[in-house]
Design a protein around this motif. Sequence first.
Motif: not given
Lengths: 472, 208
Positions: A365, A368, A453, A456, A460, A464-465, A469
């Motif tokens: 991942r 952000a 967090t 995202r 988070s 939530d992932l 995304v």
Amino acid sequence: MGRTMAEKVWDAHVVHRAEGEPDLLYIDLHLVHEVTSPQAFDGLRQAGRGVRRPDLTVATEDHNVPTKGINLPIADEVSRTQVETLRRNCDEFGVTLYPMGDAEQGIVHVVGPQRGLTQPGMTIVCGDSHTSTHGAFGALAFGIGTSEVEHVLATQTLPLKPFKTMAITVDGELPQGVSAKDLILAVIAKIGTGGGQGYVLEYRGSAIRALSMEARMTIANMSIEAGARAGMIAPDETTFEYLKGRQQAPSGAEWDEAVQYWKSLTSDDDAVFDAEVVIDAAELSPFVTWGTNPGQGLPLAGRVPDPELITDEAERVAAEKALQYMDLTAGTPLKDIAVDTVFLGSCTNGRIEDLRVAAEILDGRRVAEQVRLLVVPGSMRVKQQAEAEGLDQIFVASGAEWRSAGCSMCLGMNPDQLAPGERSASTSNRNFEGRQGKGGRTHLVSPAVAAATAVRGTLSEPGDLRQPVVAG
Amino acid sequence: MQAFNTHTGVGIPLRRSNVDTDQIIPAVYLKRVTRTGFEDGLFAAWRADPSFVLNQPVFAAGSVLVAGPDFGTGSSREHAVWALLDYGIKVVVSSRFADIFRGNAGKGGLVAAQAAQDDVELLWKELENAPGTEVTVDLAAQTISAGSLTVSFQIDPYVRWRLLEGLDDISLTLRHADQIDEFEKSRKKFLPSTPAPGAGTAARTPSR
């Protein structure tokens, strides 16, 4: 009547006891760092005294050290002076020091346990409030002031007033994705930042026994945030397993003798605690702070609280002020709060397991775009271990900064700070106003929440992932 | 720590209440690494005012500070006591001291003499009417004398005894040195020790 673990350890260290005087306790291990020790050494020098037991004293550089460019001289003059003063003092008084650049350097509360210096039943002090960390091993460990540092250096003892005991029983099983950090934040939210005042806490129950040593350290570490003098967890097979084979742990016949003794430290069945708190592990969920003290926390699935609904006036006023400082509006879902920085590290959550949890979430991942993720291992050994496991590659590939060991942004004494108005999700222990940098806003979280967090960009949890995304 | 019996020195009237430790020594002075030399930080903000009592030559070398109630409130910094002592203050007289400051004073060898507020007012008058008046503080008798005035003061008996004997916490503990020696003999053999300096570790050889 039976005795609690804390009372057993205390009793085993009384050097002198007299009516009307505090007990004089022997100190088994004195940890030293650059910030709270200079005046203590200077006091010794003035009085012509030496360090009584340099062999029970060890120093490391942690609060001030930069986490990048560690081979260069420290740019900040005050930080450099404190570090250089510690080096001179350790040299003059014969104290072992792990300086910047040394393989053993790191945050004092990470270094002690990883070397096996922290053992059950010991008394451990340091001029640092998070000394409570070492209580995870069943040691009686607490922070002290500078004149007490001098006192321990000179005499290896400390006159201490008696304490009360509080049992914090956590039974049941922690739900998937809920960590020790969430548990301790929930405990502090429940009893308050002054709830532990005058107490030594003992964390017990099946949920505590199921935790690894590193998770237990996270819990004991934050005892001080509940105002407690110390926090302890009974030593068991998990403790022994962790200690066995470490550099300064006992070996051979002494190991067997030690384990025998350690097993006797558990609180007696008929021991009476002065207070007791019970928590159901199954009811816990990822936790986050919304305010400016560690007691102002809520489940991450919740919303920013409405001060109007708080009946206690002092708490309402505190909540109003906190929301103003944090620039938050009552009723906002906590998961809508966007952060600028994510800090993964500190004596609370800067150990290898913490880094593993975060790396697993970040693998494949990206952090952000608008978020800075700072990963600061608790010690150089943790750093080395993480690199051996390839975790550093995962962090760097995700867009994080991979740093060297120190206290770093937990308290911003080094250059790792929040800018005014910046908001962080931080795995550290204090969300006080300005703690991570003047005007900075801190949300305390677990390593898993920190990693999610970072991906995202808003507070988070890993769950939530699972949803795709959204780019950005 | 020097034993304290009686002390005679110029009295300084400080007509202020709630003298907090941030006023006694501002935080900016706490970054030092020494245990001495804090005198320049004492009342730093107030000393910028030329009319401040310590800026008047007759009081500048004073050693008995007579202050208003609630002296030493706020931050627990031990530097507040160090700054007073480094400046040359031996006794602070007030009708009420903050707990932590009182404790720190006792540790550092500063006498925190608690007198009735009426008596503090009398002392202020005496010191202001005849600037430069010497004040004698008798710790054994628990009295403060200035000119024709003698008033009594309170102090914790244990702290008083320690000050009279000149025993700081460390000296007190060292009276039990035999017991510490004895205790050390019985310590469990398996307890860890930190490696001795230079004993084969890379410690203390910073790779700078």
